[in-house]
Design a protein around this motif. Structure first.
Motif, PDB file in Angstrom:
ATOM      1  N   MET A   2      46.042  14.212  61.602  1.00  0.00           N
ATOM      2  CA  MET A   2      46.194  12.815  61.604  1.00  0.00           C
ATOM      3  C   MET A   2      46.912  12.660  60.081  1.00  0.00           C
ATOM      4  N   GLY A   3      46.749  13.565  59.196  1.00  0.00           N
ATOM      5  CA  GLY A   3      47.832  13.444  58.049  1.00  0.00           C
ATOM      6  C   GLY A   3      49.251  14.203  58.291  1.00  0.00           C
ATOM      7  N   GLU A   4      49.499  14.708  59.511  1.00  0.00           N
ATOM      8  CA  GLU A   4      50.783  15.373  59.458  1.00  0.00           C
ATOM      9  C   GLU A   4      52.056  14.401  59.498  1.00  0.00           C
ATOM     10  N   ALA A   5      53.238  14.762  58.934  1.00  0.00           N
ATOM     11  CA  ALA A   5      54.256  13.759  59.140  1.00  0.00           C
ATOM     12  C   ALA A   5      54.818  13.609  60.600  1.00  0.00           C
ATOM     13  N   LEU A  64      54.646   5.750  64.203  1.00  0.00           N
ATOM     14  CA  LEU A  64      55.567   4.603  63.581  1.00  0.00           C
ATOM     15  C   LEU A  64      56.865   4.440  64.766  1.00  0.00           C
ATOM     16  N   LEU A  92      44.108   2.681  62.625  1.00  0.00           N
ATOM     17  CA  LEU A  92      45.285   3.781  62.086  1.00  0.00           C
ATOM     18  C   LEU A  92      44.917   5.115  62.463  1.00  0.00           C
ATOM     19  N   GLN A  93      43.842   5.719  61.895  1.00  0.00           N
ATOM     20  CA  GLN A  93      43.362   7.180  62.074  1.00  0.00           C
ATOM     21  C   GLN A  93      43.204   7.318  63.829  1.00  0.00           C
ATOM     22  N   LYS A 136      52.316  10.982  61.825  1.00  0.00           N
ATOM     23  CA  LYS A 136      52.608   9.572  61.435  1.00  0.00           C
ATOM     24  C   LYS A 136      53.993   9.125  61.986  1.00  0.00           C
ATOM     25  N   ARG A 178      46.687   7.719  65.269  1.00  0.00           N
ATOM     26  CA  ARG A 178      47.159   8.996  64.884  1.00  0.00           C
ATOM     27  C   ARG A 178      46.435  10.064  65.854  1.00  0.00           C
TER      28      ARG A 178
END
Length: 209
Positions: free
Chosen positions: A155-158, A165, A95-96, A161, A99
């Motif tokens: 990696m945590g930015e909308a 998706l 996942l990371q 992500k 991303r």
């Protein structure tokens, strides 16, 4: 380069995606095309399609597992990919990593995405690193000269992500069910063993335009 639209849908967790990645440059050279690399999340695609990894589906079929390993070895020998090693930590949660691939794309720095993809494939399938360990990933990014802190934030930015998706959903809607998947225009091909067919389709499209 030709205007033929060729896409490579990949996830770092697939050994066959790695093997395809290593062979793609020779096809690009022969055909005068450039493959567009599209990061997807293989686990997400499996959920959408109800598919499972070959490791799961062949767990109790010893002859099939042996054949799969033989087939990989033949491919490795055919293309001179002696650096390939099965990752001892397989399966690795990507996942990371995926991303990170999207983040590198969105960064827009010339060559960053390509270098990130090449290094992460190598670390997964040549160096055998446990890249779902955040400390290992950070150290790896730093060793490769990437800004690890910046990647971790991205990696945590909308937007990152959401893009991953969206890529995965679009892959599903186009008929994909695993990785590696290739599209030449709207023609779909699955698996490294279809690279010859991919190249033949590229040549056909070039000849018809």
């Amino acid at each position: 380069m030709s205007a033929v639209n060729v896409q490579f849908l990949f996830d770092f967790g697939s050994p066959n995606a790695y093997l395809s990645h290593k062979v793609i440059p020779s096809i690009e050279t022969r055909q005068g095309v450039r493959f567009e690399y599209v990061p997807i999340l293989l686990g997400g695609l499996f959920k959408l399609t109800g598919n499972r990894s070959p490791v799961e589906t062949t767990a109790h079929i010893e002859n099939k597992r042996r054949y799969m390993m033989l087939e990989i070895q033949r491919f490795v020998e055919k293309h001179g990919l002696a650096a390939y090693r099965m990752n001892p930590h397989f399966p690795v949660n990507t996942l990371q990593l995926m991303r990170g691939a999207v983040a590198a794309q969105q960064e827009g720095t010339e060559g960053m995405f390509e270098r990130y993809v090449d290094r992460m494939f190598a670390h997964m399938w040549e160096d055998g690193l446990k890249l779902d360990d955040s400390q290992v990933l950070r150290a790896t990014l730093e060793a490769d000269g990437f800004d690890a802190a910046r990647f971790e934030t991205a990696m945590g930015e909308a937007s990152v992500k959401g893009a991953l998706l969206a890529n995965t959903q679009a892959a599903y809607e186009r008929g994909a069910f695993g990785a590696p998947t290739f599209f030449v225009g709207e023609e779909i091909f699955f698996g490294k063993d279809r690279l010859r067919d991919v190249e033949e389709e590229i040549a056909r499209v070039k000849a018809s335009t």
